[in-house]
Design a protein around this motif. Structure first.
Motif, PDB file in Angstrom:
ATOM      1  N   GLU A  13       0.846  -1.172   0.000  1.00 27.68           N
ATOM      2  CA  GLU A  13       0.000   0.000   0.000  1.00 27.68           C
ATOM      3  C   GLU A  13       0.889   1.231   0.000  1.00 27.68           C
ATOM      4  O   GLU A  13       1.831   1.318   0.774  1.00 27.68           O
ATOM      5  N   VAL A  14       0.575   2.172  -0.862  1.00 27.99           N
ATOM      6  CA  VAL A  14       1.400   3.375  -0.932  1.00 27.99           C
ATOM      7  C   VAL A  14       0.703   4.509  -0.189  1.00 27.99           C
ATOM      8  O   VAL A  14      -0.446   4.849  -0.480  1.00 27.99           O
ATOM      9  N   LYS A  15       1.398   5.029   0.788  1.00 26.97           N
ATOM     10  CA  LYS A  15       0.850   6.108   1.594  1.00 26.97           C
ATOM     11  C   LYS A  15       1.863   7.223   1.710  1.00 26.97           C
ATOM     12  O   LYS A  15       2.968   7.009   2.210  1.00 26.97           O
ATOM     13  N   ASP A  16       1.495   8.403   1.266  1.00 24.43           N
ATOM     14  CA  ASP A  16       2.385   9.564   1.349  1.00 24.43           C
ATOM     15  C   ASP A  16       3.753   9.269   0.732  1.00 24.43           C
ATOM     16  O   ASP A  16       4.784   9.661   1.260  1.00 24.43           O
ATOM     17  N   GLY A  17       3.748   8.539  -0.384  1.00 27.06           N
ATOM     18  CA  GLY A  17       5.002   8.258  -1.063  1.00 27.06           C
ATOM     19  C   GLY A  17       5.780   7.112  -0.450  1.00 27.06           C
ATOM     20  O   GLY A  17       6.839   6.746  -0.931  1.00 27.06           O
ATOM     21  N   LYS A  18       5.261   6.555   0.633  1.00 29.02           N
ATOM     22  CA  LYS A  18       5.966   5.443   1.270  1.00 29.02           C
ATOM     23  C   LYS A  18       5.197   4.143   1.020  1.00 29.02           C
ATOM     24  O   LYS A  18       3.966   4.125   1.060  1.00 29.02           O
ATOM     25  N   VAL A  19       5.939   3.098   0.788  1.00 28.38           N
ATOM     26  CA  VAL A  19       5.304   1.800   0.562  1.00 28.38           C
ATOM     27  C   VAL A  19       5.283   1.022   1.871  1.00 28.38           C
ATOM     28  O   VAL A  19       6.309   0.809   2.503  1.00 28.38           O
ATOM     29  N   THR A  20       4.102   0.657   2.276  1.00 26.18           N
ATOM     30  CA  THR A  20       3.987  -0.115   3.508  1.00 26.18           C
ATOM     31  C   THR A  20       3.396  -1.485   3.207  1.00 26.18           C
ATOM     32  O   THR A  20       2.524  -1.618   2.359  1.00 26.18           O
ATOM     33  N   ARG A  21       3.884  -2.451   3.939  1.00 28.45           N
ATOM     34  CA  ARG A  21       3.375  -3.808   3.755  1.00 28.45           C
ATOM     35  C   ARG A  21       2.062  -3.967   4.494  1.00 28.45           C
ATOM     36  O   ARG A  21       1.935  -3.615   5.648  1.00 28.45           O
ATOM     37  N   LYS A  22       1.096  -4.517   3.804  1.00 20.61           N
ATOM     38  CA  LYS A  22      -0.193  -4.761   4.448  1.00 20.61           C
ATOM     39  C   LYS A  22      -0.131  -6.043   5.270  1.00 20.61           C
ATOM     40  O   LYS A  22      -0.723  -6.154   6.325  1.00 20.61           O
ATOM     41  N   ASN A  23       0.590  -6.999   4.738  1.00 21.26           N
ATOM     42  CA  ASN A  23       0.651  -8.289   5.415  1.00 21.26           C
ATOM     43  C   ASN A  23       1.975  -8.463   6.143  1.00 21.26           C
ATOM     44  O   ASN A  23       2.963  -7.829   5.809  1.00 21.26           O
ATOM     45  N   ARG A  24       1.968  -9.363   7.084  1.00 24.88           N
ATOM     46  CA  ARG A  24       3.177  -9.641   7.840  1.00 24.88           C
ATOM     47  C   ARG A  24       3.774 -10.958   7.376  1.00 24.88           C
ATOM     48  O   ARG A  24       3.080 -11.838   6.917  1.00 24.88           O
ATOM     49  N   PHE A  25       5.084 -11.044   7.560  1.00 21.70           N
ATOM     50  CA  PHE A  25       5.750 -12.298   7.248  1.00 21.70           C
ATOM     51  C   PHE A  25       5.664 -13.224   8.444  1.00 21.70           C
ATOM     52  O   PHE A  25       5.640 -12.774   9.585  1.00 21.70           O
ATOM     53  N   CYS A  26       5.655 -14.498   8.173  1.00 25.99           N
ATOM     54  CA  CYS A  26       5.627 -15.478   9.255  1.00 25.99           C
ATOM     55  C   CYS A  26       7.006 -15.560   9.899  1.00 25.99           C
ATOM     56  O   CYS A  26       8.002 -15.736   9.205  1.00 25.99           O
ATOM     57  N   PRO A  27       7.073 -15.434  11.224  1.00 24.65           N
ATOM     58  CA  PRO A  27       8.368 -15.505  11.908  1.00 24.65           C
ATOM     59  C   PRO A  27       8.980 -16.898  11.861  1.00 24.65           C
ATOM     60  O   PRO A  27      10.175 -17.060  12.050  1.00 24.65           O
TER      61      PRO A  27
END
Ligand code: ZN
Length: 54
Positions: A13-27
């Motif tokens: 997801e792109v927010k204010d020019g920054k790309v953020t991950r919506k999902n988390r990786f499995c530890p």
């Protein structure tokens, strides 16, 4: 038959020019294995790891 386009963009997801991950990786499984986002928890479809949301 046309090749299916990559669905990877859905996980970002792109927010204010920054790309953020919506999902988390499995530890447990490590980077590359996304966890499913549920209302109250995250779960890994591969190893079954569950992380409850606070
Ligand atoms: Zn896992």
């Amino acid at each position: 038959m046309a090749k299916k386009p990559s669905q990877k963009w859905k996980l970002y997801e792109v927010k204010d020019g920054k790309v953020t991950r919506k999902n988390r990786f499995c530890p447990r499984c490590g980077p590359g294995v996304f966890m499913a986002n549920h209302k109250d928890r995250w779960t890994c479809g591969r190893c079954g790891y569950t992380e409850w949301k606070k």
